[in-house]
Design a protein around this motif. Structure first.
Motif, PDB file in Angstrom:
ATOM      1  N   GLY A 242     -24.209  19.128 -59.217  1.00  0.00           N
ATOM      2  CA  GLY A 242     -24.193  19.135 -60.670  1.00  0.00           C
ATOM      3  C   GLY A 242     -23.129  20.028 -61.264  1.00  0.00           C
ATOM      4  N   ALA A 243     -22.867  21.168 -60.612  1.00  0.00           N
ATOM      5  CA  ALA A 243     -21.881  22.116 -61.130  1.00  0.00           C
ATOM      6  C   ALA A 243     -20.489  21.858 -60.574  1.00  0.00           C
ATOM      7  N   GLY A 244     -20.402  21.027 -59.533  1.00  0.00           N
ATOM      8  CA  GLY A 244     -19.106  20.762 -58.927  1.00  0.00           C
ATOM      9  C   GLY A 244     -18.556  21.951 -58.170  1.00  0.00           C
ATOM     10  N   VAL A 245     -19.457  22.767 -57.627  1.00  0.00           N
ATOM     11  CA  VAL A 245     -19.082  23.966 -56.878  1.00  0.00           C
ATOM     12  C   VAL A 245     -19.800  23.939 -55.537  1.00  0.00           C
ATOM     13  N   ASP A 246     -19.084  24.254 -54.478  1.00  0.00           N
ATOM     14  CA  ASP A 246     -19.652  24.162 -53.134  1.00  0.00           C
ATOM     15  C   ASP A 246     -20.378  25.457 -52.777  1.00  0.00           C
ATOM     16  N   PHE A 247     -21.708  25.479 -53.027  1.00  0.00           N
ATOM     17  CA  PHE A 247     -22.498  26.668 -52.746  1.00  0.00           C
ATOM     18  C   PHE A 247     -22.987  26.663 -51.304  1.00  0.00           C
ATOM     19  N   ARG A 248     -23.014  27.866 -50.717  1.00  0.00           N
ATOM     20  CA  ARG A 248     -23.536  28.051 -49.364  1.00  0.00           C
ATOM     21  C   ARG A 248     -24.656  29.079 -49.411  1.00  0.00           C
ATOM     22  N   VAL A 249     -25.601  28.977 -48.459  1.00  0.00           N
ATOM     23  CA  VAL A 249     -26.708  29.926 -48.390  1.00  0.00           C
ATOM     24  C   VAL A 249     -26.567  30.768 -47.135  1.00  0.00           C
ATOM     25  N   ALA A 250     -26.633  32.090 -47.322  1.00  0.00           N
ATOM     26  CA  ALA A 250     -26.629  33.013 -46.180  1.00  0.00           C
ATOM     27  C   ALA A 250     -27.766  34.011 -46.410  1.00  0.00           C
ATOM     28  N   GLY A 251     -28.816  33.875 -45.598  1.00  0.00           N
ATOM     29  CA  GLY A 251     -29.977  34.733 -45.803  1.00  0.00           C
ATOM     30  C   GLY A 251     -30.649  34.367 -47.119  1.00  0.00           C
ATOM     31  N   ASP A 252     -30.776  35.354 -48.000  1.00  0.00           N
ATOM     32  CA  ASP A 252     -31.412  35.088 -49.289  1.00  0.00           C
ATOM     33  C   ASP A 252     -30.400  35.098 -50.435  1.00  0.00           C
ATOM     34  N   VAL A 253     -29.118  34.860 -50.101  1.00  0.00           N
ATOM     35  CA  VAL A 253     -28.067  34.866 -51.118  1.00  0.00           C
ATOM     36  C   VAL A 253     -27.338  33.527 -51.116  1.00  0.00           C
ATOM     37  N   VAL A 254     -27.143  32.968 -52.323  1.00  0.00           N
ATOM     38  CA  VAL A 254     -26.345  31.763 -52.513  1.00  0.00           C
ATOM     39  C   VAL A 254     -24.988  32.206 -53.053  1.00  0.00           C
ATOM     40  N   SER A 255     -23.908  31.690 -52.479  1.00  0.00           N
ATOM     41  CA  SER A 255     -22.593  32.105 -52.947  1.00  0.00           C
ATOM     42  C   SER A 255     -21.600  30.962 -52.841  1.00  0.00           C
ATOM     43  N   ALA A 256     -20.493  31.140 -53.580  1.00  0.00           N
ATOM     44  CA  ALA A 256     -19.404  30.165 -53.519  1.00  0.00           C
ATOM     45  C   ALA A 256     -18.099  30.871 -53.853  1.00  0.00           C
ATOM     46  N   ALA A 257     -17.028  30.463 -53.192  1.00  0.00           N
ATOM     47  CA  ALA A 257     -15.685  30.950 -53.511  1.00  0.00           C
ATOM     48  C   ALA A 257     -15.096  30.027 -54.574  1.00  0.00           C
ATOM     49  N   LEU A 258     -14.631  30.597 -55.667  1.00  0.00           N
ATOM     50  CA  LEU A 258     -14.103  29.822 -56.777  1.00  0.00           C
ATOM     51  C   LEU A 258     -12.582  29.844 -56.749  1.00  0.00           C
ATOM     52  N   VAL A 259     -11.990  28.680 -56.702  1.00  0.00           N
ATOM     53  CA  VAL A 259     -10.531  28.580 -56.697  1.00  0.00           C
ATOM     54  C   VAL A 259      -9.992  28.740 -58.113  1.00  0.00           C
ATOM     55  N   ASN A 260     -10.594  28.021 -59.061  1.00  0.00           N
ATOM     56  CA  ASN A 260     -10.242  28.129 -60.483  1.00  0.00           C
ATOM     57  C   ASN A 260     -11.432  28.754 -61.198  1.00  0.00           C
ATOM     58  N   ALA A 261     -11.497  30.091 -61.156  1.00  0.00           N
ATOM     59  CA  ALA A 261     -12.711  30.810 -61.531  1.00  0.00           C
ATOM     60  C   ALA A 261     -13.192  30.472 -62.933  1.00  0.00           C
ATOM     61  N   GLN A 262     -12.315  30.487 -63.916  1.00  0.00           N
ATOM     62  CA  GLN A 262     -12.771  30.307 -65.287  1.00  0.00           C
ATOM     63  C   GLN A 262     -13.405  28.941 -65.511  1.00  0.00           C
TER      64      GLN A 262
END
Length: 301
Positions: A242-262
């Motif tokens: 839905g957000a068009g961002v590739d989220f990954r889960v590690a432990g209890d944290v969801v994160s994603a690296a943003l190429v075009n942050a804004q």
């Protein structure tokens, strides 16, 4: 804007060791220029050449339009130095020490103004030998600025300062810059360099490996990261889609690296607002100058 320092092809050897290897940079009038590097990178040797204490083996150096090795009294009158280590008579008071050094310059600041600038007014009549390490460092800085220099060399000036004193010192340096003083700063504190310096050069093994503003250098460190906590019922796949961002889960944290942050952050926030989702512990982590330093000097493990 004229340059107060010009360095071209600077090389300095000590026997078989090349301490500074074909270094070139310039410092503009009225700016704070940071020279960063781990111990042994060549920054102290470079600064000593600029101050006239060492001679280059190759290259050209100009400081206030003069070869530092040929700089006479009139040239030295325009420069302030804050060295890494100084040795003063411990029996002299702070005022006596600063007054003595003020007498070496043609247009010094008053002793009272100088002590106020470095936060030593309440120590004016205290003997040097009774000062703490951080207070002695303030005396070092006082002696560097008492001559009203056009160009100030600061070699790790806030070593021994507590965080509050360091912030006060930054404000003082910003005031000196606003008044027209040009500053060459070496520091091991990346936050200090990022806060103060208009431009930065990073040395490694005697060479400049990165140069630019803190913003342009931080851009070299890669992407911004967004992260938040895993909560019950969170569908990470649906959120990524839905957000068009590739989220990954590690432990209890969801994160994603943003190429075009804004644009990606805006898209994420609009999506979670639309579906009524609350992201627990949401934070956005930008690269820092520490990240850049570790990357370009090869220190990152």
């Amino acid at each position: 804007m004229s340059n107060v320092i010009e360095v071209a092809g600077l090389t300095k050897r000590f026997g078989t060791l090349t301490a500074v290897n074909d270094v070139s940079f310039s410092v503009e009038r009225g700016e704070i220029f940071g020279l960063l590097g781990k111990n042994g990178a060549g920054k102290t040797t470079t600064v000593e050449i600029l101050e006239g204490y060492q001679s280059p083996d190759e290259g050209r150096v100009s400081v206030l339009g003069v070869d530092p090795k040929k700089g006479g009294g009139a040239w030295k009158d325009r420069i302030g130095l804050v060295l890494q280590d100084s040795d003063f008579d411990p029996s002299h008071t702070v005022t006596e020490t600063v007054k003595l050094f003020a007498g070496f310059f043609s247009h010094p600041k008053s002793v009272a103004e100088t002590l106020d600038l470095v936060g030593l007014t309440d120590k004016a009549d205290v003997r040097i030998g009774r000062l703490s390490g951080g207070q002695r460092r303030r005396v070092d800085v006082a002696l560097g600025i008492v001559g009203s220099p056009e160009l100030l060399f600061l070699d790790e000036p806030t070593t021994g300062f507590d965080p509050s004193a360091r912030r006060e010192f930054w404000t003082m340096l910003e005031g000196l810059r606003s008044a027209g003083t040009s500053i060459l700063l070496t520091t091991h504190y990346m936050e200090e360099a990022q806060h103060l310096c208009d431009r930065i050069a990073i040395l490694a093994a005697g060479r400049i490996v990165a140069e630019g503003t803190s913003t342009s250098l931080i851009a070299l460190a890669g992407t911004t990261t967004v992260r938040f906590n895993v909560v019950d019922g969170l569908d990470v796949a649906a959120l990524s889609n839905g957000a068009g961002v590739d989220f990954r889960v590690a432990g209890d944290v969801v994160s994603a690296a943003l190429v075009n942050a804004q644009s990606e952050l805006l898209r994420l926030l609009r999506y979670v607002e639309r579906v009524g989702l609350e992201l627990d512990g949401l934070e956005v982590v930008r690269p820092t100058l520490d990240d850049v330093f570790l990357d370009v000097t090869g220190e990152r493990t």
